[in-house]
Design a protein around this motif. Structure first.
Motif, PDB file in Angstrom:
ATOM      1  N   HIS A 180      -2.461  -4.131   1.415  1.00 26.05           N
ATOM      2  CA  HIS A 180      -2.555  -3.906   0.639  1.00 26.05           C
ATOM      3  C   HIS A 180      -2.151  -4.555  -0.806  1.00 26.05           C
TER       4      HIS A 180
ATOM      5  N   GLU B 258      -5.822   3.549   5.785  1.00 22.92           N
ATOM      6  CA  GLU B 258      -4.491   3.532   4.092  1.00 22.92           C
ATOM      7  C   GLU B 258      -3.963   5.050   3.616  1.00 22.92           C
TER       8      GLU B 258
ATOM      9  N   ASP C 271      -5.609  -5.920  -2.888  1.00 22.93           N
ATOM     10  CA  ASP C 271      -5.526  -4.692  -3.883  1.00 22.93           C
ATOM     11  C   ASP C 271      -5.266  -4.637  -5.025  1.00 22.93           C
TER      12      ASP C 271
ATOM     13  N   ASP D 227      -0.951  -0.149   1.371  1.00 25.40           N
ATOM     14  CA  ASP D 227      -1.163  -0.074  -0.017  1.00 25.40           C
ATOM     15  C   ASP D 227       0.494  -0.280  -1.008  1.00 25.40           C
TER      16      ASP D 227
ATOM     17  N   HIS E  32       1.104   2.531  -3.391  1.00 21.69           N
ATOM     18  CA  HIS E  32       0.786   3.678  -3.417  1.00 21.69           C
ATOM     19  C   HIS E  32       2.043   5.001  -2.031  1.00 21.69           C
TER      20      HIS E  32
HETATM   21 MN    MN Z   1      -5.550  -0.020  -1.955  1.00 20.23          MN
END
Ligand code: MN
Ligand code: LRH
Length: 396
Positions: free
Chosen positions: A246, A184, A292, A219, A222
């Motif tokens: 995520h 990640e 997430d 993610d 991000h």
């Molecule tokens: Mn994450």
């Protein structure tokens, strides 16, 4: 005769599963505080019990991602107890998340730390997590690193890159045949000058260097503002390097808000690019769909049901895009007609078809209403409030 919308929605939902994060059921907060919920889960068993409720009413969340330090209090010695709890509550243990960011030794990093004994300690924890994954039957070892620095000149970025490659290679070589590493990336936080695995390209190169069983985890929170996430997804698919997601939503940074609560079209565009890839290649993309999020204010189980519902809805909308017409209009640069193929699907109300799918599966048409009527939260509040209300803490 093109398949009718309902048929396409049914087929899409039959194959769509999204994994829940154990930490989404616990009392979490921000650095400015944590608002404790009396019914929140604290033990791993309670997290699995809550996740079992979400799957019971939505039918699309059979597995739970676990964070080893938070869910395996005795590390590998907790395996038996945690597996028994998962079985009891009808959920499968999913992605294993090592934690090489909480311990004091990780102040200057984990696999990227200049101190070889700290790098070794971080690697050993990841190897323990791989063994836990073998015992729980989990395929994904989901790696996220806080490693980085806060001030220019304080870290040798190239040395750290090399140490990461050595560490990830060593971990990769201990995987079983069906396990994989998910790497990640995150551009910043908690490091605010450089982060060692900051973007998709760095994660892709790290994963390739680690070995064939390492892929990139995206993610959605991000990314820098305005970054085209679905383009990254399309590139990773074409490189056969997309391992998983995520999902969450954000207005500013890694806000970890409810999926599609701010920009549902973003998630739709991601699902569309995956559906287009599968349609063009005839191949099913082997992707770990995971949530997430940090459930700080809403009821945690309700927010998770909201998430599962909207994930199904947006996945179904992407499935009904008329890709044959789209391909034609893209080929002919019929810009308006091409764009309208997406707009038309996105603005199609697929909820009646989803309710039909739930009825056919013996599920409640409205998972949220059914959960609320179950009295589960009232029972959980009674059982857990003393423990939870006793745990109010302050930041400083
Ligand atoms: Mn994450
Ligand atoms: C880091 C992250 C990572 C998890 C954590 C809970 O921001 O996205 O995936 O380990 O959240």
């Amino acid at each position: 005769m093109p398949a009718k919308t309902d048929e396409i929605v049914f087929k899409a939902l039959d194959s769509f599963k999204i994994e829940l994060p154990s930490w989404g059921f616990a009392n979490t907060g921000t650095r400015f505080g944590k608002f404790v919920q009396a019914a929140a889960a604290t033990s791993t068993e309670e997290k699995f019990s809550d996740a079992g409720q979400v799957n019971k009413f939505t039918g699309c969340c059979p597995s739970v991602a676990v964070h080893v330090l938070w869910d395996f209090p005795e590390g590998t010695r907790s395996i038996g107890e945690v597996k028994a709890a998962a079985e009891k509550h009808g959920v499968r243990i999913g992605a294993i998340n090592p934690n090489v960011f909480q311990d004091q030794i990780y102040k200057h990093g984990s696999l990227g730390n200049p101190d070889p004994s700290v790098r070794q300690a971080a690697l050993q924890h990841i190897l323990d997590c791989i063994e836990i994954g073998k015992a729980t039957g989990s395929r994904d070892i989901s790696l996220w690193f806080t490693d980085g620095s806060n001030f220019p000149g304080t870290a040798n970025i190239r040395h750290r890159k090399q140490w990461f490659i050595e560490g990830l290679k060593a971990a990769h070589d201990k995987l079983s045949a069906n396990q994989q590493l998910l790497v990640e990336y995150k551009p910043f936080e908690p490091a605010f000058y450089h982060t060692d695995i900051a973007d998709w390209g760095m994660s892709l190169l790290m994963s390739r260097a680690a070995g064939p069983k390492a892929k990139v985890l995206v993610d959605t929170g991000h990314h820098y503002q305005a970054q085209n996430i679905e383009q990254i997804v399309t590139w990773l698919l074409s490189e056969n390097m997309l391992g998983g997601f995520h999902f969450n939503d954000r207005r500013y940074a890694d806000d970890d808000l409810t999926m599609a609560s701010i920009d549902p079209y973003q998630i739709f565009r991601i699902f569309h690019e995956i559906a287009l890839f599968e349609w063009e290649t005839g191949k099913r993309a082997d992707i770990a769909y995971m949530v997430d999020q940090s459930h700080n204010l809403k009821g945690k189980i309700e927010e998770m049901i909201q998430t599962a519902n909207i994930a199904q809805e947006l996945y179904a909308k992407a499935a009904i895009v008329d890709r044959k017409s789209l391909a034609y209009h893209q080929e002919k640069c019929n810009l308006v007609d091409a764009e309208e193929c997406l707009k038309d699907a996105f603005s199609t109300d697929v909820r009646p078809a989803i309710r039909e799918w739930r009825r056919a599966k013996g599920l409640a048409e409205d998972p949220m209403a059914a959960f609320r009527a179950s009295g589960y939260i009232e029972r959980a509040t009674k059982e857990r409030q003393a423990k939870n209300l006793g745990s109010i803490s302050t930041y400083a």
